[in-house]
Structure formats: C-alpha cells, structure tokens
Design an enzyme around this catalytic site. Sequence first.
Site, mmCIF file in Angstrom:
data_model
loop_
_atom_site.group_PDB
_atom_site.id
_atom_site.type_symbol
_atom_site.label_atom_id
_atom_site.label_comp_id
_atom_site.label_asym_id
_atom_site.label_seq_id
_atom_site.Cartn_x
_atom_site.Cartn_y
_atom_site.Cartn_z
ATOM 1 N N ASN A 176 0.872 -1.179 0.000
ATOM 2 C CA ASN A 176 0.000 0.000 0.000
ATOM 3 C C ASN A 176 0.906 1.226 0.000
ATOM 4 O O ASN A 176 1.505 1.544 1.020
ATOM 5 C CB ASN A 176 -0.900 0.000 1.247
ATOM 6 C CG ASN A 176 -1.683 1.288 1.371
ATOM 7 O OD1 ASN A 176 -1.845 2.030 0.395
ATOM 8 N ND2 ASN A 176 -2.187 1.572 2.569
ATOM 9 N N GLU B 253 -5.617 -4.952 10.410
ATOM 10 C CA GLU B 253 -4.595 -3.934 10.625
ATOM 11 C C GLU B 253 -4.874 -3.192 11.933
ATOM 12 O O GLU B 253 -5.677 -2.231 11.942
ATOM 13 C CB GLU B 253 -4.607 -2.927 9.475
ATOM 14 C CG GLU B 253 -4.287 -3.542 8.133
ATOM 15 C CD GLU B 253 -3.604 -2.542 7.211
ATOM 16 O OE1 GLU B 253 -2.529 -2.871 6.704
ATOM 17 O OE2 GLU B 253 -4.140 -1.437 7.025
ATOM 18 N N SER C 146 3.276 -2.350 10.165
ATOM 19 C CA SER C 146 4.733 -2.376 10.319
ATOM 20 C C SER C 146 5.361 -3.721 9.940
ATOM 21 O O SER C 146 6.315 -4.168 10.585
ATOM 22 C CB SER C 146 5.130 -1.963 11.742
ATOM 23 O OG SER C 146 4.687 -0.646 12.014
ATOM 24 N N GLY D 246 2.329 2.128 10.589
ATOM 25 C CA GLY D 246 3.289 3.221 10.430
ATOM 26 C C GLY D 246 3.967 3.624 11.728
ATOM 27 O O GLY D 246 4.605 4.665 11.804
ATOM 28 N N LYS E 245 0.081 4.269 -0.274
ATOM 29 C CA LYS E 245 -0.541 5.485 0.285
ATOM 30 C C LYS E 245 -0.310 6.654 -0.690
ATOM 31 O O LYS E 245 -0.424 6.461 -1.899
ATOM 32 C CB LYS E 245 0.017 5.778 1.674
ATOM 33 C CG LYS E 245 0.027 4.546 2.570
ATOM 34 C CD LYS E 245 0.330 4.857 3.986
ATOM 35 C CE LYS E 245 0.490 3.568 4.760
ATOM 36 N NZ LYS E 245 0.170 3.689 6.156
ATOM 37 N N GLU F 143 -6.812 4.783 7.610
ATOM 38 C CA GLU F 143 -6.542 6.202 7.336
ATOM 39 C C GLU F 143 -7.740 6.855 6.648
ATOM 40 O O GLU F 143 -8.017 8.032 6.860
ATOM 41 C CB GLU F 143 -5.254 6.342 6.495
ATOM 42 C CG GLU F 143 -4.018 6.092 7.353
ATOM 43 C CD GLU F 143 -2.815 5.563 6.587
ATOM 44 O OE1 GLU F 143 -2.790 5.628 5.345
ATOM 45 O OE2 GLU F 143 -1.884 5.055 7.254
ATOM 46 N N HIS G 76 -9.562 1.371 4.553
ATOM 47 C CA HIS G 76 -8.283 1.505 5.269
ATOM 48 C C HIS G 76 -8.490 2.443 6.456
ATOM 49 O O HIS G 76 -9.261 3.410 6.367
ATOM 50 C CB HIS G 76 -7.205 2.056 4.334
ATOM 51 C CG HIS G 76 -5.830 1.986 4.919
ATOM 52 N ND1 HIS G 76 -5.372 2.909 5.829
ATOM 53 C CD2 HIS G 76 -4.830 1.081 4.758
ATOM 54 C CE1 HIS G 76 -4.135 2.580 6.197
ATOM 55 N NE2 HIS G 76 -3.782 1.471 5.563
#
Length: 249
Positions: free
Chosen positions: A9, A167, A213, A173, A11, A96, A94
């Site tokens: 991904n 996730e 991560s 991250g 991003k 985010e 996701h």
Amino acid sequence: MRIPLIAGNWKMYKTTEEALAFAKELKTMYGDTDVKAAICAPYTQLAALVQAFSGSGIGVGAQNVHFEEEGAFTGEVSLNMLKEIGVDYCIVGHSERRQYFGETDETVNLKLKKILTDSEITPILCVGEDLAQRDAGIEQEVVCAQIEKAFAEISAEDAAKVVVAYEPIWAIGTGRTASPQQAGEMCAWIRKSIEGLYDVDTCDKVIIQYGGSVKPENATEIMDMDEIDGALVGGASLDSSKFMEIVNF
Ligand code: PEP
C-alpha cells in the site's frame, strides 16, 4: 487452498516516474513463487503500473473507490474507471480513510457490495482496533462488529472472494508490530466470525492478511501463523528490495 497475498500500500507516495522505476526493479526480482504480489498505488499511477506489470504476474490495486455508479462527486473515482484501467484489487476501509476521510462501516459495506456485484476486482477489506480499544480488551468485539457490518447483504459466493486485512491501528506506520500471536489470534477470530455469518466452506476460502509495520525482519514469523495468509505492507512496500524480501518470506 489459499494462496498467500502480499500487497503493498503505497498510500500517497511515488510519482509516476518513481513508480515505473520501482516496477522495473521489482519485475527483475520477481521470479517463480507460490505467493501472489500486488501494489496498491495512487490513482494517477495505476494505468502506468498495469502496463508496466503486464505479463509479470504482479497485480495492481487502487486504494479506494466510490460506491455510486457515477455522478457529481468531485474528487472521487468510480468502479467503471478502475475497471477501464484494469486493476486487480481495491483497498476498502483503510483505517486512514476511516480516520481522515469519514469512511464508515456503512460506506465500507456499500463499496464492497459495489465491487463484488459489478466487477471482477478483488476487494481488500481493512479492519482493526485502535490502541484504546486494545487496552480496554474489546479488540475482538470491535473487529468482529466491523466484519459483520462490512459483509451485510453480501452472498456467501461473493464473501469468499474478499481479502480481509487485519490492521491494528496502533501498529500502522508506528514501527510497533502486533506479536505473531496477537495477529494470529485476531485473524482466527475474523475467520470464526465469517464462519458465523456464512459457513465453514466460505470462511476457509477467505484470504486474511495482517498489516502493521510488516518488514523483512518480521515477515517470516508473522506469515508462519496458521491463520495468516499474507500481508498488507505500507512503508516497506516503497522499497522494491524490501518488498521482494517480504514476498519471499
Ligand atoms: C498500511 O498502510 O496498510 C500499513 C500496514 O502500513 P505500515 O506497513 O507502514 O505500518
């Protein structure tokens, strides 16, 4: 048999020039493997990547799609637009997007239904709890509720085609990875909850990834867990060698 899927991904990273340089590197490294690999890139890089990866076996995915057919939705991209480009995957929900762009369990469900009903694109459905929820010990409840809402009104046949990415938000991250046991346990709960919604046959077909991560140093122990069928990789997917090391876990 579930074939593991390692998906990157990107991003909001990489220009088309950078994406094409990555594709060239990855193609030279990607050989015979029983693992599927894909890169989920920004919209503007998708067409170039589909062309660059053509015939290589490496898939290309979008990071989002709108659930409406078309319309006055400034800044959005429709499923038909993704189909025209020829993408293989599309990330849905996701964290985010849930956190910064108002994605809800309801819009996630609408997007999943749209993709599954009107295309051959494989949705990668992201679910996961935040740190406060994990600390409160309600992570299983939170994630299983996300699963239940995401799969509402989806047939067993379509459900089997979904890739679920577990996730935990606190591991995205942050450099902080869930332990293989924590990740494996949650992936097992996810499979159980899909079984509860459908049946054993259906839940056995669903690919369940871990994301948060993942890097070359921890990929093997995560992928060794029985219930984990792959990984959704953010930061480490930006480097072709690191991504390839994860694919070769
Ligand atoms: C992600 O963006 O889905 C992700 C897991 O990111 P990272 O690997 O950087 O934690």
